[in-house]
Design an enzyme around this catalytic site. Sequence first.
Site, PDB file in Angstrom:
ATOM      1  N   ARG A   1      -3.546 -10.035   4.959  1.00  0.00           N
ATOM      2  CA  ARG A   1      -3.933 -10.141   3.540  1.00  0.00           C
ATOM      3  C   ARG A   1      -2.775  -9.601   2.707  1.00  0.00           C
ATOM      4  NH1 ARG A   1      -5.970  -6.726  -0.245  1.00  0.00           N
ATOM      5  NH2 ARG A   1      -7.489  -7.554  -1.734  1.00  0.00           N
TER       6      ARG A   1
ATOM      7  N   LYS B   1       0.814  -1.220   0.000  1.00  0.00           N
ATOM      8  CA  LYS B   1       0.000   0.000   0.000  1.00  0.00           C
ATOM      9  C   LYS B   1       0.846   1.269   0.000  1.00  0.00           C
ATOM     10  CE  LYS B   1      -4.326  -1.927   1.419  1.00  0.00           C
ATOM     11  NZ  LYS B   1      -5.330  -2.162   2.452  1.00  0.00           N
TER      12      LYS B   1
END
Length: 266
Positions: free
Chosen positions: A244, A208
Amino acid sequence: MTVIMGILNTTPDSFSDGGRYLDADAAVAHAAALRAAGAGIIDVGGESTRPGAERVAPEVERERVLPVIEALAARGVVVSIDTMNAATAAAGVAAGARIVNDVSGGLADPDMFAAVAATDADIVIGHWRGHSADMYAAARYDDLVAEVVTELQDRVGAAATAGIAPSRIVLDPGVGFGKRGDQNWTVLRDLDRIVGLGKRVLVGTSRKGFLRDALGDEPGLHRRDAATAVTSVLAADAGAWGVRVHDVAATRDALAVRRLWRDGGA
Ligand code: PMM
């Protein structure tokens, strides 16, 4: 044991692996590789949630994900369906998914909790404040962690009202969703407060933007995956149930090393 959820995006525009797994056969092959690397769950998504992403028509989303879910479920794979759309969630569970992963925590589609309640699937409820196109406008907090905790509790209450048993709920702090750079680190630092709500907690940091920013000089995927392996270990230390990730092997190795460190060897 920390559960590793391997990411399988079937979208053409997801920021890190977009477009590579649109073909169902390629998606199934990639899922097999993720499983071999140590993923206990394969998270299949057909709509990108990256910042600025446009919404995808639910029919298009279903065309992307349902054949992949069916093929994986037929092979005994535990599949989660990453969707904010109630009809897609219901179709995904009918196709064999055992978990509905809704980053919006039921906020994007008012029918989501009722749709999940009608199945026996678990649900991941993410902390979320609005769609990708304008999610940073909502990143204003007086007391960030307290607000995240309260808003998650509200969603748990709404899920219970809809008839979803508490044991079926997984909470997710929603890293990158309605949170800018450092706000993500603040929520992660205080992850124990979300774990303290007594539910399983899933954490998604993989590749991210806040990791990219932390590393500087536009790090390639390699460096972001290494950083993700570290956040996986730290999430596990903070009591997370699952992480995740895209690079499952890196996180598997990092978690294995953590276990040896903690246990003083095998
Ligand atoms: N992040 C993304 C998509 N789905 N699901 C959960 N539960 N938690 C997350 O943090 C999360 C998610 C966005 O990342 P991607 O585009 O790499 O899939």
